[in-house]
Design a protein around this motif. Structure first.
Motif, PDB file in Angstrom:
ATOM      1  N   ASN A  55     -48.666  99.547  -3.744  1.00  0.00           N
ATOM      2  CA  ASN A  55     -47.384  99.333  -3.739  1.00  0.00           C
ATOM      3  C   ASN A  55     -47.672  98.013  -2.735  1.00  0.00           C
ATOM      4  N   LEU A  56     -47.314  97.133  -3.653  1.00  0.00           N
ATOM      5  CA  LEU A  56     -47.852  95.063  -3.064  1.00  0.00           C
ATOM      6  C   LEU A  56     -46.626  94.920  -3.606  1.00  0.00           C
ATOM      7  N   PRO A  57     -45.739  94.500  -2.986  1.00  0.00           N
ATOM      8  CA  PRO A  57     -44.540  93.777  -2.270  1.00  0.00           C
ATOM      9  C   PRO A  57     -44.701  92.270  -3.474  1.00  0.00           C
ATOM     10  N   PHE A  58     -43.378  91.984  -3.941  1.00  0.00           N
ATOM     11  CA  PHE A  58     -43.664  89.522  -4.311  1.00  0.00           C
ATOM     12  C   PHE A  58     -42.027  89.655  -2.803  1.00  0.00           C
ATOM     13  N   GLU A  59     -42.295  87.915  -2.890  1.00  0.00           N
ATOM     14  CA  GLU A  59     -40.700  88.168  -1.718  1.00  0.00           C
ATOM     15  C   GLU A  59     -40.901  86.806  -2.369  1.00  0.00           C
ATOM     16  N   PHE A  60     -39.674  86.123  -2.332  1.00  0.00           N
ATOM     17  CA  PHE A  60     -39.630  84.350  -2.061  1.00  0.00           C
ATOM     18  C   PHE A  60     -37.645  84.430  -1.945  1.00  0.00           C
ATOM     19  N   ASP A  61     -37.484  83.127  -1.346  1.00  0.00           N
ATOM     20  CA  ASP A  61     -36.088  83.488  -1.207  1.00  0.00           C
ATOM     21  C   ASP A  61     -35.115  81.716  -2.954  1.00  0.00           C
ATOM     22  N   ILE A  62     -34.472  82.967  -2.778  1.00  0.00           N
ATOM     23  CA  ILE A  62     -33.470  82.186  -4.091  1.00  0.00           C
ATOM     24  C   ILE A  62     -32.183  81.323  -2.065  1.00  0.00           C
ATOM     25  N   LEU A  63     -31.786  79.712  -2.460  1.00  0.00           N
ATOM     26  CA  LEU A  63     -31.312  79.060  -0.993  1.00  0.00           C
ATOM     27  C   LEU A  63     -30.412  78.331  -2.018  1.00  0.00           C
ATOM     28  N   TYR A  64     -29.728  78.273  -1.071  1.00  0.00           N
ATOM     29  CA  TYR A  64     -28.479  77.047  -0.796  1.00  0.00           C
ATOM     30  C   TYR A  64     -27.873  76.470  -0.021  1.00  0.00           C
ATOM     31  N   PRO A  65     -27.348  75.755  -0.350  1.00  0.00           N
ATOM     32  CA  PRO A  65     -27.224  74.454   0.268  1.00  0.00           C
ATOM     33  C   PRO A  65     -25.819  75.361   2.216  1.00  0.00           C
ATOM     34  N   ALA A  66     -26.046  75.268   3.187  1.00  0.00           N
ATOM     35  CA  ALA A  66     -25.114  76.241   3.475  1.00  0.00           C
ATOM     36  C   ALA A  66     -23.668  75.096   4.918  1.00  0.00           C
ATOM     37  N   LEU A  67     -23.365  73.864   3.951  1.00  0.00           N
ATOM     38  CA  LEU A  67     -22.650  73.207   4.599  1.00  0.00           C
ATOM     39  C   LEU A  67     -21.521  73.025   3.538  1.00  0.00           C
ATOM     40  N   LYS A  68     -21.967  73.334   2.217  1.00  0.00           N
ATOM     41  CA  LYS A  68     -20.325  73.850   1.744  1.00  0.00           C
ATOM     42  C   LYS A  68     -20.670  74.511   0.782  1.00  0.00           C
ATOM     43  N   PRO A  69     -18.980  75.391  -0.115  1.00  0.00           N
ATOM     44  CA  PRO A  69     -19.311  76.124  -1.054  1.00  0.00           C
ATOM     45  C   PRO A  69     -20.406  76.547  -1.971  1.00  0.00           C
ATOM     46  N   ILE A  70     -20.771  77.017  -2.262  1.00  0.00           N
ATOM     47  CA  ILE A  70     -21.609  77.810  -3.217  1.00  0.00           C
ATOM     48  C   ILE A  70     -20.698  77.156  -4.805  1.00  0.00           C
ATOM     49  N   HIS A  71     -21.965  76.281  -5.733  1.00  0.00           N
ATOM     50  CA  HIS A  71     -21.488  75.809  -6.981  1.00  0.00           C
ATOM     51  C   HIS A  71     -21.602  76.513  -7.574  1.00  0.00           C
ATOM     52  N   ARG A  72     -19.730  76.630  -8.485  1.00  0.00           N
ATOM     53  CA  ARG A  72     -20.039  77.798  -9.522  1.00  0.00           C
ATOM     54  C   ARG A  72     -20.661  77.736 -10.574  1.00  0.00           C
TER      55      ARG A  72
END
Length: 307
Positions: free
Chosen positions: A260-277
């Motif tokens: 087991n050798l996990p690979f991880e990262f994050d998908i980021l969104y601006p927090a001060l407005k709704p997520i763009h459709r």
């Protein structure tokens, strides 16, 4: 000047009488006459000249009507604009991504996404993870792809987890194996990743089993490691996104790891407005491409990065 006054003026011209205009507008005749009178007072000239029982456009009224017609044409065009927006064929989307994903995998996602939203304006920029985070934090970027290891305000994130894989030259004896174990790596030329969490985990595993590799070369980018595997320089343990694209080359094979050798990262969104459709649609395409290439992903719940 009110739209209701312009609408009454237009209706009188098209219906030819105040009575017919009133019926079209579902108003009383006196109400339509008052709207016309208020418009003429606002303009400072007469729009109609009365000839017997008929109202005839004055020269000024005729010139003004040409401009009013343009206004109503523009209003009618709003329906088509609204339809385009609903159909996701209009608007813009700004994406910032670390090189690991922007070099090969994300361009494929972008190509599919744009084929489905041909009128969309898309910004697709490559930055280091720290810069991706700053751009999302400024609320000017709709989606970010980055490694995150700190508390950050103004950003929401979803953690993406998958398993690292091994890239092997097709000419190597290891290419005949179905899977790669930690013992298979021993005494091989392993292309090292500079300042990389995955590399640190590999080093820890090698120390645990008292194994070593031949360390000829160290690189900064996964794409560079994959290119060197194509040249037969050595093997590389890397993320599945880079590996699955480069393993399409005849000189390279991709093999799963036994350990087991996990690979991880994050998908980021601006927090001060709704997520763009459009952002939601883009991430859907990201997931679909990963699935079609047999990259197994685990997506975590949305979370605030300041907690």
């Amino acid at each position: 000047m009110k739209l209701s006054q312009l609408n009454a003026f237009k209706a009188i011209i098209e219906c030819q009488t105040v009575t017919a205009a009133a019926e079209r507008l579902h108003l009383s005749q006196p109400a339509v006459s008052r709207l016309l009178s208020a418009l003429e007072q606002r303009l400072g000239f007469k729009l109609f000249i009365r000839k017997g029982n008929r109202l005839v456009l004055s020269d000024e009224g005729q010139a003004f009507y040409l401009e009013v017609a343009k206004v109503f044409d523009a209003v009618a065009g709003l329906d088509q604009t609204a339809h385009s927006i609903r159909s996701t064929h209009f608007g813009s989307l700004n994406i910032a991504a670390m090189p690991l994903l922007s070099n090969a995998f994300l361009p494929r996602v972008v190509a599919t996404f744009l084929s489905q939203t041909p009128k969309l304006k898309l910004g697709f920029k490559t930055y280091r993870s720290e810069d991706v985070i700053r751009r999302v934090q400024s609320q000017t970027t709709d989606i970010g792809f980055a490694f995150v290891d700190e508390i950050i305000s103004g950003v929401k994130a979803q953690r993406v987890e998958c398993e690292s894989v091994c890239l092997v030259p097709a000419s190597s004896p290891l290419a005949r194996r179905k899977v790669i174990d930690i013992y298979d790596i021993a005494d091989q030329v392993l292309i090292r990743h500079e300042k990389d969490a995955t590399q640190r985990r590999i080093d820890a595993l090698l120390r645990r089993y008292n194994l070593s590799t031949i360390e000829h070369i160290e690189v900064s980018l996964a794409s560079t490691a994959a290119a060197l595997v194509k040249e037969g320089v050595g093997i590389a343990i890397t993320d599945p996104f880079t590996a699955v694209i480069d393993s399409e080359h005849p000189n390279v094979v991709m093999r799963p790891l036994v350990f087991n050798l996990p690979f991880e990262f994050d998908i980021l969104y601006p927090a001060l407005k709704p997520i763009h459709r459009h952002a939601e649609h883009f991430i859907e395409q990201f997931m679909l491409l990963a699935d079609s290439l047999d990259v197994q992903l685990k997506i975590g719940p949305m979370r605030d990065l300041d907690k």
